[in-house]
Motif scaffolding. Structure first.
Motif, PDB file in Angstrom:
ATOM      1  N   ASP A  62      27.506 -46.016 -23.257  1.00 29.61           N
ATOM      2  CA  ASP A  62      27.458 -47.372 -23.789  1.00 29.61           C
ATOM      3  C   ASP A  62      28.066 -48.341 -22.768  1.00 29.61           C
ATOM      4  O   ASP A  62      28.916 -47.937 -21.966  1.00 29.61           O
ATOM      5  N   PRO A  63      27.678 -49.610 -22.803  1.00 31.57           N
ATOM      6  CA  PRO A  63      28.180 -50.555 -21.795  1.00 31.57           C
ATOM      7  C   PRO A  63      29.692 -50.777 -21.812  1.00 31.57           C
ATOM      8  O   PRO A  63      30.279 -51.141 -20.819  1.00 31.57           O
ATOM      9  N   ASN A  64      30.336 -50.582 -22.955  1.00 32.72           N
ATOM     10  CA  ASN A  64      31.770 -50.836 -23.029  1.00 32.72           C
ATOM     11  C   ASN A  64      32.611 -49.555 -22.964  1.00 32.72           C
ATOM     12  O   ASN A  64      33.740 -49.525 -23.437  1.00 32.72           O
ATOM     13  N   VAL A  65      32.067 -48.506 -22.373  1.00 32.61           N
ATOM     14  CA  VAL A  65      32.794 -47.256 -22.140  1.00 32.61           C
ATOM     15  C   VAL A  65      32.822 -47.034 -20.631  1.00 32.61           C
ATOM     16  O   VAL A  65      31.777 -46.983 -19.996  1.00 32.61           O
ATOM     17  N   TYR A  66      34.023 -46.936 -20.056  1.00 32.34           N
ATOM     18  CA  TYR A  66      34.129 -46.812 -18.603  1.00 32.34           C
ATOM     19  C   TYR A  66      35.476 -46.218 -18.212  1.00 32.34           C
ATOM     20  O   TYR A  66      36.387 -46.084 -19.037  1.00 32.34           O
ATOM     21  N   TYR A  67      35.588 -45.843 -16.944  1.00 23.12           N
ATOM     22  CA  TYR A  67      36.843 -45.406 -16.347  1.00 23.12           C
ATOM     23  C   TYR A  67      37.309 -46.477 -15.377  1.00 23.12           C
ATOM     24  O   TYR A  67      36.507 -47.039 -14.638  1.00 23.12           O
ATOM     25  N   GLU A  68      38.619 -46.724 -15.351  1.00 17.65           N
ATOM     26  CA  GLU A  68      39.214 -47.550 -14.309  1.00 17.65           C
ATOM     27  C   GLU A  68      39.857 -46.595 -13.312  1.00 17.65           C
ATOM     28  O   GLU A  68      40.791 -45.865 -13.647  1.00 17.65           O
TER      29      GLU A  68
END
Length: 130
Positions: A62-68
């Motif tokens: 999904d667009p609002n799932v990510y790793y920094e």
């Protein structure tokens, strides 16, 4: 028979080149090529500081799932290694501590281009250090 075989091949090649299909071949060349997907390390190698502080996501998430990205450990070949980061879901970090990112060598990675935030953070860090 030996002479006829090569002559027939030459004739068929000439006939194909004169055919209207040759015009269609130039149109096929204009078709947009498929974008090559990249591993996490192929994406990070052109970013400043190997992408530390940038946000990365897999293409099927999904667009609002990510790793920094917080830490990266490359092997000697420069295209394999390990990476650690803080997992974010809906803008909120799930664990507060960095965790090892799985699937870094799979060809599914992209980064979120928010250079405004990145440059502002680096300016603040430089101002504090000076």
């Amino acid at each position: 028979m030996e002479i006829r075989g090569p002559l027939m091949r030459v004739f068929s090649v000439m006939r194909r080149s004169l055919c209207s299909a040759a015009a269609d071949a130039s149109e096929v060349a204009k078709v947009k090529t498929k974008r090559k997907k990249k591993t996490l390390f192929e994406v990070t190698k052109f970013l400043p500081d190997w992408g530390i502080g940038y946000k990365f996501f897999k293409t099927h998430w999904d667009p609002n799932v990510y790793y920094e990205l917080t830490r990266i450990n490359l092997y000697k070949d420069g295209i394999h290694g390990k990476a650690w980061g803080i997992f974010h879901k809906n803008g909120m970090p799930k664990p507060k501590a960095p965790q090892k990112i799985s699937g870094v060598n799979k060809r599914v990675w992209r980064y979120i281009n928010d250079m405004r935030n990145k440059t502002a953070e680096t300016k603040q860090k430089n101002a504090i250090e000076a």
